[in-house]
Write a protein that holds these residues in place. Structure first.
Motif, PDB file in Angstrom:
ATOM      1  N   ASP A  49       0.861  -1.181   0.000  1.00 18.97           N
ATOM      2  CA  ASP A  49       0.000   0.000   0.000  1.00 18.97           C
ATOM      3  C   ASP A  49       0.893   1.224   0.000  1.00 18.97           C
ATOM      4  O   ASP A  49       1.844   1.295   0.775  1.00 18.97           O
ATOM      5  N   MET A  50       0.608   2.161  -0.854  1.00 26.87           N
ATOM      6  CA  MET A  50       1.346   3.427  -0.878  1.00 26.87           C
ATOM      7  C   MET A  50       0.532   4.503  -0.176  1.00 26.87           C
ATOM      8  O   MET A  50      -0.696   4.504  -0.263  1.00 26.87           O
ATOM      9  N   LEU A  51       1.223   5.396   0.508  1.00 30.65           N
ATOM     10  CA  LEU A  51       0.592   6.558   1.106  1.00 30.65           C
ATOM     11  C   LEU A  51       0.941   7.765   0.241  1.00 30.65           C
ATOM     12  O   LEU A  51       2.099   7.961  -0.110  1.00 30.65           O
ATOM     13  N   ILE A  52      -0.062   8.551  -0.100  1.00 35.19           N
ATOM     14  CA  ILE A  52       0.117   9.661  -1.021  1.00 35.19           C
ATOM     15  C   ILE A  52      -0.152  10.974  -0.300  1.00 35.19           C
ATOM     16  O   ILE A  52      -1.195  11.136   0.336  1.00 35.19           O
ATOM     17  N   GLU A  53       0.819  11.903  -0.433  1.00 38.74           N
ATOM     18  CA  GLU A  53       0.677  13.213   0.184  1.00 38.74           C
ATOM     19  C   GLU A  53      -0.570  13.907  -0.341  1.00 38.74           C
ATOM     20  O   GLU A  53      -0.862  13.891  -1.528  1.00 38.74           O
ATOM     21  N   GLY A  54      -1.328  14.485   0.561  1.00 37.93           N
ATOM     22  CA  GLY A  54      -2.564  15.169   0.198  1.00 37.93           C
ATOM     23  C   GLY A  54      -3.771  14.249   0.185  1.00 37.93           C
ATOM     24  O   GLY A  54      -4.903  14.714   0.161  1.00 37.93           O
ATOM     25  N   PHE A  57      -1.850  11.761   3.944  1.00 40.23           N
ATOM     26  CA  PHE A  57      -1.135  12.550   4.945  1.00 40.23           C
ATOM     27  C   PHE A  57      -0.911  13.956   4.416  1.00 40.23           C
ATOM     28  O   PHE A  57      -0.954  14.187   3.205  1.00 40.23           O
ATOM     29  N   LEU A  58      -0.671  14.874   5.336  1.00 36.84           N
ATOM     30  CA  LEU A  58      -0.411  16.267   4.978  1.00 36.84           C
ATOM     31  C   LEU A  58       1.092  16.496   4.827  1.00 36.84           C
ATOM     32  O   LEU A  58       1.900  15.747   5.394  1.00 36.84           O
ATOM     33  N   PRO A  59       1.499  17.520   4.082  1.00 35.81           N
ATOM     34  CA  PRO A  59       2.926  17.758   3.841  1.00 35.81           C
ATOM     35  C   PRO A  59       3.769  17.931   5.108  1.00 35.81           C
ATOM     36  O   PRO A  59       4.949  17.590   5.107  1.00 35.81           O
ATOM     37  N   ASP A  60       3.176  18.410   6.192  1.00 42.30           N
ATOM     38  CA  ASP A  60       3.954  18.644   7.409  1.00 42.30           C
ATOM     39  C   ASP A  60       3.932  17.450   8.372  1.00 42.30           C
ATOM     40  O   ASP A  60       4.375  17.553   9.506  1.00 42.30           O
ATOM     41  N   HIS A  61       3.452  16.306   7.922  1.00 41.70           N
ATOM     42  CA  HIS A  61       3.411  15.105   8.755  1.00 41.70           C
ATOM     43  C   HIS A  61       4.850  14.707   9.109  1.00 41.70           C
ATOM     44  O   HIS A  61       5.697  14.629   8.228  1.00 41.70           O
ATOM     45  N   ALA A  67       6.446   7.034   8.203  1.00 37.68           N
ATOM     46  CA  ALA A  67       7.036   5.722   7.920  1.00 37.68           C
ATOM     47  C   ALA A  67       6.383   4.643   8.772  1.00 37.68           C
ATOM     48  O   ALA A  67       6.085   3.543   8.281  1.00 37.68           O
ATOM     49  N   ARG A  68       6.153   4.941  10.041  1.00 35.63           N
ATOM     50  CA  ARG A  68       5.503   3.967  10.920  1.00 35.63           C
ATOM     51  C   ARG A  68       4.091   3.666  10.428  1.00 35.63           C
ATOM     52  O   ARG A  68       3.651   2.513  10.435  1.00 35.63           O
ATOM     53  N   LYS A  69       3.378   4.712   9.984  1.00 36.01           N
ATOM     54  CA  LYS A  69       2.026   4.518   9.453  1.00 36.01           C
ATOM     55  C   LYS A  69       2.078   3.660   8.189  1.00 36.01           C
ATOM     56  O   LYS A  69       1.267   2.742   8.007  1.00 36.01           O
ATOM     57  N   SER A  70       3.026   3.953   7.313  1.00 34.38           N
ATOM     58  CA  SER A  70       3.145   3.212   6.056  1.00 34.38           C
ATOM     59  C   SER A  70       3.382   1.725   6.310  1.00 34.38           C
ATOM     60  O   SER A  70       2.729   0.870   5.710  1.00 34.38           O
ATOM     61  N   LEU A  71       4.323   1.433   7.187  1.00 37.38           N
ATOM     62  CA  LEU A  71       4.574   0.029   7.503  1.00 37.38           C
ATOM     63  C   LEU A  71       3.377  -0.585   8.222  1.00 37.38           C
ATOM     64  O   LEU A  71       2.994  -1.727   7.960  1.00 37.38           O
ATOM     65  N   GLY A  72       2.744   0.201   9.092  1.00 36.08           N
ATOM     66  CA  GLY A  72       1.590  -0.297   9.837  1.00 36.08           C
ATOM     67  C   GLY A  72       0.428  -0.718   8.967  1.00 36.08           C
ATOM     68  O   GLY A  72      -0.197  -1.760   9.205  1.00 36.08           O
ATOM     69  N   VAL A  73       0.106   0.074   7.937  1.00 33.05           N
ATOM     70  CA  VAL A  73      -1.027  -0.312   7.086  1.00 33.05           C
ATOM     71  C   VAL A  73      -0.720  -1.582   6.308  1.00 33.05           C
ATOM     72  O   VAL A  73      -1.615  -2.397   6.050  1.00 33.05           O
ATOM     73  N   ALA A 108      14.353   6.004  10.158  1.00 33.54           N
ATOM     74  CA  ALA A 108      14.267   5.798  11.611  1.00 33.54           C
ATOM     75  C   ALA A 108      12.882   5.252  11.991  1.00 33.54           C
ATOM     76  O   ALA A 108      12.766   4.348  12.821  1.00 33.54           O
ATOM     77  N   GLY A 109      11.840   5.798  11.375  1.00 33.98           N
ATOM     78  CA  GLY A 109      10.492   5.326  11.656  1.00 33.98           C
ATOM     79  C   GLY A 109      10.278   3.881  11.232  1.00 33.98           C
ATOM     80  O   GLY A 109       9.647   3.095  11.936  1.00 33.98           O
ATOM     81  N   LEU A 110      10.834   3.519  10.078  1.00 35.28           N
ATOM     82  CA  LEU A 110      10.728   2.134   9.610  1.00 35.28           C
ATOM     83  C   LEU A 110      11.445   1.180  10.568  1.00 35.28           C
ATOM     84  O   LEU A 110      10.915   0.124  10.918  1.00 35.28           O
ATOM     85  N   LEU A 111      12.639   1.550  10.973  1.00 35.75           N
ATOM     86  CA  LEU A 111      13.405   0.700  11.897  1.00 35.75           C
ATOM     87  C   LEU A 111      12.672   0.554  13.228  1.00 35.75           C
ATOM     88  O   LEU A 111      12.629  -0.545  13.798  1.00 35.75           O
ATOM     89  N   HIS A 112      12.082   1.625  13.715  1.00 38.16           N
ATOM     90  CA  HIS A 112      11.335   1.570  14.970  1.00 38.16           C
ATOM     91  C   HIS A 112      10.126   0.639  14.848  1.00 38.16           C
ATOM     92  O   HIS A 112       9.888  -0.209  15.707  1.00 38.16           O
ATOM     93  N   GLU A 113       9.367   0.808  13.775  1.00 35.09           N
ATOM     94  CA  GLU A 113       8.149   0.003  13.589  1.00 35.09           C
ATOM     95  C   GLU A 113       8.486  -1.464  13.321  1.00 35.09           C
ATOM     96  O   GLU A 113       7.786  -2.353  13.800  1.00 35.09           O
ATOM     97  N   ALA A 114       9.552  -1.699  12.574  1.00 38.25           N
ATOM     98  CA  ALA A 114       9.943  -3.085  12.249  1.00 38.25           C
ATOM     99  C   ALA A 114      10.383  -3.813  13.508  1.00 38.25           C
ATOM    100  O   ALA A 114      10.154  -4.984  13.670  1.00 38.25           O
TER     101      ALA A 114
END
Length: 114
Positions: A49-54, A57-61, A67-73, A108-114
């Motif tokens: 699943d890809m996450l697309i800006e706008g 998620f918003l640009p200031d996310h 990254a954690r959200k992306s891996l989570g979904v 960093a977010g991917l490593l944390h979530e993984a």
């Protein structure tokens, strides 16, 4: 989702017709968030699943949370199929002007979530 006048359901039907598996190693193909293959003795579930800006998620996310959200979904898709994760791949589409600290935040977010 619309693509050149097709609904998401119509687009999936079009892709399903054009890309039929050539053998019986595909147990569950296009149409869900995950596919099930049997390349050997055990089934393998793949998802992307890809996450697309706008859209997702918003640009200031914050990059690490994105990254954690992306891996989570994607992990959620595997769980819905009754599968356990073995690893993940990363597809990252970003503008050339994206600061390196943002890429570091994603990693960093991917490593944390993984």
């Amino acid at each position: 989702m619309k693509h050149r006048g097709l609904s998401e359901k119509e687009l999936i039907a079009n892709l399903r017709e054009r890309f039929k598996p050539s053998d019986n190693s595909v147990l569950l193909g296009i149409g869900d968030d995950a596919a099930v293959f049997r390349p050997g003795t055990l089934p393998l579930v793949a998802t992307k699943d890809m996450l697309i800006e706008g859209v997702h998620f918003l640009p200031d996310h914050p990059p690490h949370l994105l990254a954690r959200k992306s891996l989570g979904v994607n992990l959620s898709d595997l769980a819905a199929m009754g599968a356990r994760p073995l690893g993940f791949t990363l597809a990252l589409a970003a503008p050339a002007r994206l600061p390196v600290r943002n890429v570091d935040g994603v990693l960093a977010g991917l490593l944390h979530e993984a």
